[in-house]
Design a protein around this motif. Structure first.
Motif, PDB file in Angstrom:
ATOM      1  N   GLU A   1       0.996  -1.332  -0.099  1.00 22.41           N
ATOM      2  CA  GLU A   1       0.128   0.024   0.108  1.00 22.41           C
ATOM      3  C   GLU A   1       0.897   1.294  -0.257  1.00 22.41           C
ATOM      4  OE1 GLU A   1      -4.191   0.304   2.396  1.00 22.41           O
ATOM      5  OE2 GLU A   1      -2.440  -0.075   3.583  1.00 22.41           O
TER       6      GLU A   1
ATOM      7  N   GLU B   1     -12.416   3.039   7.130  1.00 18.25           N
ATOM      8  CA  GLU B   1     -12.339   1.985   8.284  1.00 18.25           C
ATOM      9  C   GLU B   1     -12.752   2.424   9.585  1.00 18.25           C
ATOM     10  OE1 GLU B   1      -9.532  -1.374   6.188  1.00 18.25           O
ATOM     11  OE2 GLU B   1      -9.008  -0.571   8.255  1.00 18.25           O
TER      12      GLU B   1
ATOM     13  N   GLN C   1      -2.913   5.699   0.040  1.00 22.85           N
ATOM     14  CA  GLN C   1      -4.053   4.561  -0.092  1.00 22.85           C
ATOM     15  C   GLN C   1      -4.321   4.041   1.107  1.00 22.85           C
ATOM     16  OE1 GLN C   1      -1.587   1.771  -2.692  1.00 22.85           O
ATOM     17  NE2 GLN C   1      -2.586   2.110  -4.203  1.00 22.85           N
TER      18      GLN C   1
ATOM     19  N   ARG D   1      -8.047   4.498   3.008  1.00 21.08           N
ATOM     20  CA  ARG D   1      -8.530   3.110   3.661  1.00 21.08           C
ATOM     21  C   ARG D   1      -8.993   3.398   5.310  1.00 21.08           C
ATOM     22  NH1 ARG D   1      -6.372  -0.365   6.815  1.00 21.08           N
ATOM     23  NH2 ARG D   1      -4.069   0.107   6.062  1.00 21.08           N
ATOM     24  N   GLU D   2      -7.935   3.730   6.056  1.00 22.18           N
ATOM     25  CA  GLU D   2      -8.131   3.803   7.259  1.00 22.18           C
ATOM     26  C   GLU D   2      -9.070   4.954   7.627  1.00 22.18           C
ATOM     27  OE1 GLU D   2      -6.891   2.207  10.067  1.00 22.18           O
ATOM     28  OE2 GLU D   2      -5.358   1.126   9.039  1.00 22.18           O
TER      29      GLU D   2
END
Length: 156
Positions: free
Chosen positions: A44, A56, A48, A52-53
């Motif tokens: 990653e 999430e 990215q 994503r984090e």
């Protein structure tokens, strides 16, 4: 030393700029107020991982191109080297959605002038205000057994 990312969403509301932080529910820093983020996974990019984090932990959706780098911080934990990490911090002003709690974080908007530094990692008050004001911060922050700051080396 492993890499982590943290994202600080900013939102203008009622004439005041707000920052999204959250109470960490698990892991290192549990109970502290932190920015959404976590470990970079194999393969990653930092951007990215940040996108994503953010999703999430808060369900906010952001584009990689909307992330603004604000800091790179090295965190050696001399007596707990397995916790040593390099943190890459970003701001984001363009995103979609409303923050919702996750297994990791209970998000909450704070006026930027009322950031709860007393509930955060002790180093946050040393660098975050300057980073939020537009400066890029590079530093090594050594963390002690009690999670306090043992020392800071600022880099240019």
């Amino acid at each position: 030393m492993y890499d982590v990312v943290v994202v600080y969403p900013l939102l203008q509301s009622e004439g005041t700029e707000h920052i999204l932080l959250g109470e960490k529910k698990t892991g290192l820093g549990q109970g502290r107020v932190v920015g959404p983020g976590g470990k970079v996974e194999s393969g990653e990019s930092l951007r990215q991982a940040a996108v994503r984090e953010l999703f999430e932990e808060t369900t906010l959706v952001a584009e990689e191109t909307s992330l603004i780098p604000i800091a790179t911080l090295h965190y050696p934990f001399p007596t707990r080297p397995h916790l040593s990490q390099r943190s890459h911090a970003f701001l984001v002003r363009e995103f979609e959605g409303e923050p919702t709690p996750s297994d990791e974080l209970i998000p909450q908007w704070w006026p930027k002038t009322q950031i709860p530094f007393s509930r955060m990692w002790p180093d946050a008050k040393l660098w975050l205000p300057s980073a939020l004001a537009g400066g890029f911060i590079r530093a090594t922050v050594t963390i002690g057994d009690d999670d306090g700051v043992l020392g800071v080396e600022w880099a240019s």
